[in-house]
Design an enzyme around this catalytic site. Structure first.
Site, mmCIF file in Angstrom:
data_model
loop_
_atom_site.group_PDB
_atom_site.id
_atom_site.type_symbol
_atom_site.label_atom_id
_atom_site.label_comp_id
_atom_site.label_asym_id
_atom_site.label_seq_id
_atom_site.Cartn_x
_atom_site.Cartn_y
_atom_site.Cartn_z
ATOM 1 N N ASP A 70 0.862 -1.181 0.000
ATOM 2 C CA ASP A 70 0.000 0.000 0.000
ATOM 3 C C ASP A 70 0.900 1.233 0.000
ATOM 4 O O ASP A 70 2.128 1.139 -0.156
ATOM 5 C CB ASP A 70 -1.001 -0.045 1.172
ATOM 6 C CG ASP A 70 -0.345 0.168 2.535
ATOM 7 O OD1 ASP A 70 0.910 0.254 2.611
ATOM 8 O OD2 ASP A 70 -1.090 0.256 3.527
ATOM 9 N N CYS A 87 3.166 -3.162 4.034
ATOM 10 C CA CYS A 87 2.282 -2.046 4.399
ATOM 11 C C CYS A 87 2.968 -1.318 5.548
ATOM 12 O O CYS A 87 4.171 -1.507 5.761
ATOM 13 C CB CYS A 87 0.867 -2.524 4.731
ATOM 14 S SG CYS A 87 0.668 -3.519 6.216
ATOM 15 N N GLY A 88 2.263 -0.482 6.272
ATOM 16 C CA GLY A 88 2.928 0.283 7.323
ATOM 17 C C GLY A 88 3.558 -0.616 8.368
ATOM 18 O O GLY A 88 4.715 -0.443 8.747
ATOM 19 N N THR A 89 2.791 -1.584 8.835
ATOM 20 C CA THR A 89 3.271 -2.520 9.854
ATOM 21 C C THR A 89 3.538 -3.915 9.315
ATOM 22 O O THR A 89 4.147 -4.732 10.007
ATOM 23 C CB THR A 89 2.213 -2.666 10.957
ATOM 24 O OG1 THR A 89 1.007 -3.148 10.346
ATOM 25 C CG2 THR A 89 1.951 -1.341 11.663
ATOM 26 N N GLY A 90 3.006 -4.224 8.164
ATOM 27 C CA GLY A 90 3.002 -5.598 7.647
ATOM 28 C C GLY A 90 1.836 -6.415 8.183
ATOM 29 O O GLY A 90 1.606 -7.537 7.718
ATOM 30 N N HIS A 98 10.181 -23.687 9.218
ATOM 31 C CA HIS A 98 9.084 -24.328 9.949
ATOM 32 C C HIS A 98 7.726 -24.183 9.267
ATOM 33 O O HIS A 98 6.884 -25.068 9.405
ATOM 34 C CB HIS A 98 8.969 -23.746 11.360
ATOM 35 C CG HIS A 98 10.065 -24.186 12.287
ATOM 36 N ND1 HIS A 98 9.947 -24.190 13.656
ATOM 37 C CD2 HIS A 98 11.318 -24.637 12.026
ATOM 38 C CE1 HIS A 98 11.067 -24.628 14.213
ATOM 39 N NE2 HIS A 98 11.926 -24.890 13.235
ATOM 40 N N HIS A 155 7.260 -30.604 10.165
ATOM 41 C CA HIS A 155 6.730 -29.295 9.780
ATOM 42 C C HIS A 155 5.760 -29.427 8.610
ATOM 43 O O HIS A 155 4.796 -28.667 8.507
ATOM 44 C CB HIS A 155 7.876 -28.348 9.420
ATOM 45 C CG HIS A 155 8.873 -28.176 10.513
ATOM 46 N ND1 HIS A 155 8.539 -27.706 11.759
ATOM 47 C CD2 HIS A 155 10.200 -28.453 10.559
ATOM 48 C CE1 HIS A 155 9.611 -27.680 12.538
ATOM 49 N NE2 HIS A 155 10.639 -28.132 11.822
HETATM 50 C C1 RB5 Z 1 -2.066 2.618 6.509
HETATM 51 O O1 RB5 Z 1 -2.222 3.825 7.208
HETATM 52 C C2 RB5 Z 1 -1.807 1.487 7.485
HETATM 53 O O2 RB5 Z 1 -2.935 1.254 8.273
HETATM 54 C C3 RB5 Z 1 -1.422 0.230 6.740
HETATM 55 O O3 RB5 Z 1 -0.308 0.480 5.963
HETATM 56 C C4 RB5 Z 1 -1.052 -0.971 7.592
HETATM 57 O O4 RB5 Z 1 -0.083 -0.653 8.540
HETATM 58 C C5 RB5 Z 1 -2.184 -1.730 8.148
HETATM 59 O O5 RB5 Z 1 -2.019 -2.807 8.758
#
Ligand code: RB5
Length: 149
Positions: free
Chosen positions: A11, A68-71, A101, A136
């Protein structure tokens, strides 16, 4: 059809890291299928997870990279499809173990959390570590075809 190509998608929050990792992969000689997004305009991460799932299902790539921001969100969305095993990795240890695994076929990374060098190391480890098989494989099979509840 199967392919050695690597698909990559993100994203907007993952776009800068995706761009770096796509170049990193091309520099290593991989064919890269870039599924977007193409800039920092706000988009919805599930749309790109869905494109990753479709690409793997169609055999256009065997492995994938999601950012994404956090994955978190993009891996959750991709893992709704049983042929996707997307592993959120923060370091080379999780990147190694998700292959050994869990036979992960997608690595998910947090573009707002990881530095480029750590992310590249994670990706390199993900691509070069073999699945351990044996016990596994039994466990991964139970994930792929869970019982009706
Ligand atoms: C976008 O702002 C953020 O929510 C997205 O990249 C992600 O981290 C969501 O899990």
């Amino acid at each position: 059809m199967t392919s050695a190509a690597i698909a990559i998608a993100s994203d907007h929050a993952g776009f800068p890291l995706k761009s770096d990792l796509a170049e990193f992969l091309r520099g290593q000689g991989f064919e890269v299928l870039d599924l977007g997004t193409d800039g920092d305009a706000s988009v919805d991460y599930p749309d790109f997870a869905i494109e990753m799932a479709r690409t793997l299902k169609d055999g256009k790539a065997a492995r994938g990279v999601l950012v994404c921001g956090t994955g978190l969100g993009i891996s959750m969305a991709a893992n709704r499809y049983p042929w996707v095993r997307a592993a959120l990795c923060h370091d080379v240890t999780t990147a190694r173990l998700c292959r050994e695994h869990n036979d992960a076929n997608v690595i998910a990374l947090g573009g707002r959390l990881l530095g480029v060098e750590v992310a590249r190391d994670c990706l390199q480890t993900f691509l070069t570590t073999e699945f351990g098989g044996d016990r596994h494989a039994r466990r991964v099979g139970k994930m792929t075809t869970p019982p009706e509840l």
